[in-house]
Design an enzyme around this catalytic site. Structure first.
Site, short mmCIF file in Angstrom:
data_model
loop_
_atom_site.label_atom_id
_atom_site.label_comp_id
_atom_site.label_asym_id
_atom_site.label_seq_id
_atom_site.Cartn_x
_atom_site.Cartn_y
_atom_site.Cartn_z
N HIS A 15 0.87 -1.17 0.00
CA HIS A 15 0.00 0.00 0.00
C HIS A 15 0.91 1.23 0.00
O HIS A 15 2.01 1.18 0.55
CB HIS A 15 -0.83 -0.05 1.29
N ASP A 58 2.98 -4.16 7.96
CA ASP A 58 1.70 -3.46 7.79
C ASP A 58 0.60 -4.52 7.99
O ASP A 58 0.37 -5.36 7.12
CB ASP A 58 1.65 -2.85 6.39
N GLN A 81 -4.73 -5.26 7.20
CA GLN A 81 -5.73 -6.20 6.69
C GLN A 81 -5.62 -7.56 7.35
O GLN A 81 -6.32 -8.49 6.96
CB GLN A 81 -5.58 -6.35 5.16
N LYS A 109 -10.74 -0.11 10.39
CA LYS A 109 -10.97 -1.30 9.56
C LYS A 109 -11.40 -2.49 10.41
O LYS A 109 -11.59 -3.58 9.89
CB LYS A 109 -9.70 -1.66 8.78
N CYS A 119 -4.73 2.45 -3.62
CA CYS A 119 -3.48 2.93 -3.01
C CYS A 119 -2.35 1.91 -3.19
O CYS A 119 -1.48 1.78 -2.33
CB CYS A 119 -3.66 3.29 -1.55
#
Lengths: 433, 159
Positions: A140, A217, A220, A243, A383
């Protein structure tokens, strides 16, 4: 996998906690929300927690000695403890940020051309020409652009792990990409486009063998998989609250204590200091060092409520549920030869995000047609522009799932998708082009 | 659905005057950073001041049907027309696209552009429809032709 997907009755009960799911869009179509990868909806439990803070405790934490401030401080720090526990961390190693983007920038900013004279150990974060930062082609922008900027500031070199046609990291050339020169490996846990789960174990082992730090990261993955920072073995981990059923305006950075302690502050000002004189200041220990200004107290409390909500559902069942929906969607897409999935087409090492392209139809147009039926998906490059360039597509359509999604919603997406070639596939026009 | 008028689909499948040609006085590259749509546009103007004529608009575009159709219509409605008339067409297109659906567009002024009237009701798509037109006015500016383009926000369409 032992956990089972939610039954229709269970999903119905979950949906009842999310008031927005009852609304209609575009002339009365029921909302089919398949864009939780962008942001999830919020259950009443989270909304209530935020409202309760403002109604009963509202004040600035870590300031003043009055009763409200003490209670707000306790609630804020209690939220930190709750959220830290959710990822297997100690509270003092969890820093609240505005979002995951800020968390990743905070880490990237800690690196500079020279050590901070007032912070022992900060030479660990000094970079220069000859040093390398390794990212991947599926990052991302939030886990790419900060590292580009770091390399520009310090003269270090940015390198990246390529992506295979199947949407997996191509580790075949890792020996030449990850070397003694590598100081940082910044990688996404679960791709926000492909759904791919990356082999963190292997990357951590290889990175640590050359003494490189691993920044993960986890935007998700934390909401969907269950993440334990110690088990992962990474050095930094970032995710956002919005999220995972939490409020917007709060993100989390977890870091190894000795590393956080050796890092200079990112934003400076109130709350993050130890002593301040006109000439210079010294800084508070982590996490306060990284939390300048009055913090997002209600949001932290809301995120703790979101964590409670996820725990009550069971993260393993959430993952199982999302994978069942993913399997149904992948099967449906595979049955439509005019659709191409960008990313893994099986469930191996995969999360509940599915990106695809429709032959000869731009993703914006696909999304518009789906929206006409009330189906909310994300379209564009999400992104992750370099990843789209790698697959030679300008944009994809992305469906992403959460615990509140139903099998019927997958079918609604597929049904709406079938109208796309009806609108754009006029053979008279297609034959002429 | 009503957004996708037959005219839009035809223009997007068979964009008029597509391709990059010479001669030209200015070439610009505009992108829509939210979706990655791109257009490279060249402008060729003959004559000066009130007698200036848009001799050619050539372009290479990659994008959704709305942006493709819009740039195709742009070329069709401006090539061979006096520059002042082309600017009137631009102003009318922009007014229609930013009217939130209030302005249905005047076919006398914008020709096939009226097919894009439905876009005004979808704020996320207005930029798609304006992409080529903003590139056109930018190219005009860069070509050095001093023509007052009223009501143009220089920020719009240029990320």
């Amino acid at each position: 996998m032992t956990a089972s997907p939610f039954s229709p009755e269970e999903v119905a009960r979950i949906r009842a906690d999310f008031p927005i799911l009852a609304r209609t869009v575009r002339d009365g179509a029921p909302l089919v929300y398949l864009d939780s990868g962008a942001t999830s909806h919020k259950p009443v439990q989270v909304l209530d927690a935020e409202r309760d803070f403002y109604e009963r405790l509202n004040s600035a934490p870590h300031r003043g000695a009055h009763a409200l401030s003490e209670e707000a401080t306790a609630a804020y720090e209690g939220a930190r403890e709750r959220i830290a526990g959710f990822i297997g961390a100690a509270a003092q190693d969890v820093v609240f940020t505005k979002n995951a983007t800020e968390a990743l920038n905070l880490v990237a900013y800690a690196f500079s051309g020279s050590p901070h004279p007032g912070i022992p150990g900060s030479e660990r974060f000094a970079l220069g020409a000859g040093d390398e930062v390794l990212v991947t082609e599926m990052e991302h922008h939030a886990n790419l652009v900060p590292w580009q900027e770091l390399c520009r500031r310090t003269g270090a070199t940015l390198r990246w792990i390529p992506v295979t046609d199947e949407g997996r990291l191509d580790l075949s050339d890792l020996d030449s990409l990850l070397t003694e020169r590598t100081k940082v490996v910044a990688v996404v846990h679960a791709s926000n486009v492909l759904g791919t789960l990356n082999p963190v174990d292997e990357l951590v082992e290889r990175a640590h063998a050359v003494d490189a730090l691993v920044v993960l990261d986890a935007c998700q993955s934390v909401p969907h998989l269950g993440v334990d920072v110690e088990a992962l073995g990474v050095d930094f981990l970032a995710f956002s609250g919005h999220k995972m059923f939490g409020p917007s305006g709060i993100g989390v950075l977890w870091g190894r204590r000795e590393l956080l302690e050796a890092m200079p502050p990112f934003l400076t000002g109130g709350s993050m200091i130890e002593t301040v004189r006109m000439e210079a200041s010294t800084y508070a220990p982590p996490p306060q060092r990284f939390e300048a200004g009055v913090p997002m107290t209600a949001q932290a409390i809301g995120l703790a409520a979101a964590v409670d909500y996820i725990d009550a559902l069971g993260i393993e069942r959430i993952h199982a549920h999302e994978l069942a929906l993913t399997e149904r969607l992948l099967a449906g897409l595979a049955a439509r030869p005019w659709v191409t999935v960008v990313g893994p087409t099986d469930l191996e090492s995969r999360g509940g995000t599915v990106a695809f392209v429709v032959d000869d139809v731009h993703a914006h147009d696909v999304g518009q047609v789906l929206d006409g039926s009330g189906v909310a998906v994300r379209v564009g490059h999400h992104c992750a522009w370099p990843l789209h360039r790698r697959f030679k597509v300008a944009a994809t359509t992305r469906a992403s799932f959460a615990a509140y999604n139903t099998v019927g919603e997958v079918d609604a997406l597929l049904d709406a998708l079938d109208t796309v070639p009806e609108i754009f596939g006029d053979p008279r026009l297609r034959g002429a082009s | 659905m009503d957004l996708y008028q037959e005219l839009i689909l035809e223009h997007s499948k068979r964009p008029q005057h597509a391709g990059l040609r010479e001669p030209f006085e200015a070439e610009v590259h505009h992108v829509n950073p939210t979706c990655g749509d791109e257009v490279t546009l060249r402008l060729h103007i003959v004559g000066e001041g009130p007698t200036a004529v848009v001799e050619d608009v050539s372009y290479d575009a990659l994008g959704c049907s709305i942006s493709m159709a819009s740039v195709s219509i742009l070329a069709e409605e401006t090539i061979g027309h006096p520059l002042s008339e082309a600017l009137t067409t631009f102003e009318a297109m922009k007014a229609m696209l930013t009217s939130k659906g209030e302005d249905p567009g005047d076919e006398e002024v914008i020709g096939d552009g009226v097919a894009l009237a439905g876009v005004a009701r979808y704020p996320a798509r207005v930029k798609c429809a304006l992409l080529g037109w903003m590139a056109f006015t930018d190219a005009l500016h860069q070509s050095g032709h001093r023509v007052a383009v009223t009501g143009t926000d220089p920020e719009e369409g240029t990320p």
